[in-house]
Design a protein around this motif. Structure first.
Motif: not given
Length: 488
Positions: A10-19, A287-291, A298-301
């Motif tokens: 299941e995909l999720y947004s970049p902000y969810v991936g950041l969390v 991998t599941p990050i949608s964009k 994102l990794v740097l932040l």
């Protein structure tokens, strides 16, 4: 750890991936960081923390670049199988070495504008089997197994230590078990004739009997346990930072940290490496990050936020408490009645590692057991029932429990685990994988092909630098342990 190529999920947004990435990295290692900061000095600690965070970022972006094209292989293997091409055309009989006439990224998908899109989850174990020979794959699993053993030993020691500190008191006042920052000896009394070390080992036995049996079964459907664990973790971290800041603002701070103490660098190095550990789980996370257009940003932040969080937690700790009163497990400093008057908060922070680690221990144990099975697995072979259900779980559970029985020095356990196994997983393995994958990519696509997920540290000099750094760390830590008096 031992996984292969699987669906994205299941995909999720970049902000969810950041969390998710933040929660993945910030864990038990953060609780041992304040004491490591106090031992090494605030300036040395800050510089080393920033440098090791940068090195972890470097290897993390190289890992994301590494698997960005590996899903091509899976798609192409499907195409080959439909056209009658056998797997033996690609791999030799031992399943590890590649044929000289055909690289691993064997077929280019003509007309695809995004040949390096991350569409499949390729675990590190599968990457190792793609690019390493048999010896390299075995060394990879050996490193993973040693790291997981260290994890389990840390968990097996942290829970009994927390229970011992909360329930044992020389004064008999169990709600203020570390009053005045007093550090007790293991031979001090706990309850009547029971010494503190005896209480620790009783708790360790209970912990093993309660959670050890999960090693013999599969652990599934842990989603809600993980949500609860993450929620408790953030409540505990925020509480500790706020309470330390309040104490400092009231002029009650007792800490006077030194600027530099070189003798503390060894443990600080291991703690920092352990606290930035994430490379082995990045494929499942990103991998599941949608964009994924800005995945490197994102990794740097995330690393910047984690660096700021570690610094805030550690600096508030070393200025709030005297260096000689900081506990291996930082939460235990808040069981003092002078720090917190509310008994519920004292017990919550004191027992926080018990709740969170107890939910993670079975998952790590099952992961280690499965890695043992993968390491000895042979194509087409099966294990006898006794070996599969008894031997593998036993060799998974017994060694870390024995280590925890012999020592509960959490700072040293975290430091050694991070300095050795963590060093290999975070630096050496990603560097070797990046080097091997780039050779294959150039053979297939040529040197002019642009990977949109290319690491900012893509030059070969960075790979050489990471390898030299990793090997030099092995030498430094080993020499430091040999020349200094061992704590374990």
């Amino acid at each position: 750890m031992a996984g292969g190529i699987t669906d994205t999920g299941e995909l999720y947004s970049p902000y969810v991936g950041l969390v998710y990435m933040f929660n993945l990295i910030v864990g038990t290692g953060a609780l041992t960081m304040p004491k490591a900061f106090a031992t090494a000095g605030w300036l040395v600690s800050l510089v080393l923390l920033m440098f090791l965070g940068f090195m972890s970022l470097c290897c993390g972006t190289q890992t994301s670049q590494l698997w960005s094209g590996l899903s091509i292989q899976e798609d192409d293997e499907d195409e080959d199988s439909s056209s009658g091409v056998s797997d033996t055309d690609v791999l030799l009989q031992d399943g590890y070495e590649r044929a000289e006439t055909r690289p691993i990224l064997s077929v280019q998908r003509r007309g695809s504008p995004n040949i390096f899109e991350i569409t499949e989850r390729v675990e590190m174990g599968q990457m190792a089997s793609m690019f390493f020979n048999k010896v390299g794959v075995n060394l990879f699993y050996f490193c993973i197994i040693i790291y997981l053993y260290g994890d389990l030993a840390i968990y097996a020691a942290a829970v009994p230590v927390s229970l011992m500190q909360v329930t044992c008191s020389a004064t008999g006042n169990h709600s203020c078990s570390v009053a005045d920052g007093t550090k007790y000896n293991d031979t001090d009394k706990c309850w009547g004739p029971i010494r503190r070390i005896d209480a620790y080992r009783l708790y360790l036995a209970a912990f093993t009997l309660l959670l050890g049996p999960f090693t013999f079964f599969n652990v599934q459907k842990t989603k809600y346990l993980q949500i609860m664990t993450s929620l408790m973790r953030w409540i505990a971290f925020i509480l500790m930072i706020i309470l330390a800041l309040i104490r400092i603002s009231r002029g009650q701070a007792e800490g006077h940290p030194s600027m530099a103490q070189l003798s503390g660098i060894r443990n600080l190095f291991g703690v920092c490496v352990y606290s930035f550990m994430c490379q082995h789980s990045l494929p499942s996370l990103i991998t599941p990050i949608s964009k994924k257009k800005h995945v490197n940003k994102l990794v740097l932040l995330d690393y910047i936020l984690i660096l700021a969080f570690y610094s805030l937690l550690s600096f508030t700790a070393i200025y709030c408490f005297r260096n000689d009163t900081l506990m291996d497990m930082y939460t235990l400093n808040f069981t003092n009645c002078d720090i917190i008057s509310v008994a519920f908060i004292r017990y919550f922070l004191g027992l926080f590692p018990v709740f969170t680690i107890s939910t993670n221990f079975p998952i790590i144990a099952v992961t280690l057991r499965n890695n043992w099975k993968t390491l000895f697995h042979r194509e087409g072979g099966t294990y006898p029932w006794v070996v599969d259900r008894i031997v593998f779980p036993a060799i998974t559970l017994i060694p870390p429990v024995l280590v925890a029985f012999c020592t509960h020095d959490l700072e040293s356990l975290v430091g050694i685990t991070g300095a050795y196994a963590g060093n290999g997983i975070q630096y050496l393995i990603p560097a070797f994988l990046a080097y091997c994958s780039r050779k294959d990519t150039q053979l297939v696509f040529g040197s002019g092909t642009v990977n949109k997920h290319l690491s900012p540290f893509r030059h070969t000099c960075w790979i050489v630098f990471v390898l030299l750094w990793g090997f030099s760390c092995f030498v430094f830590v080993t020499a430091n342990i040999v020349l200094s008096e061992p704590k374990l």
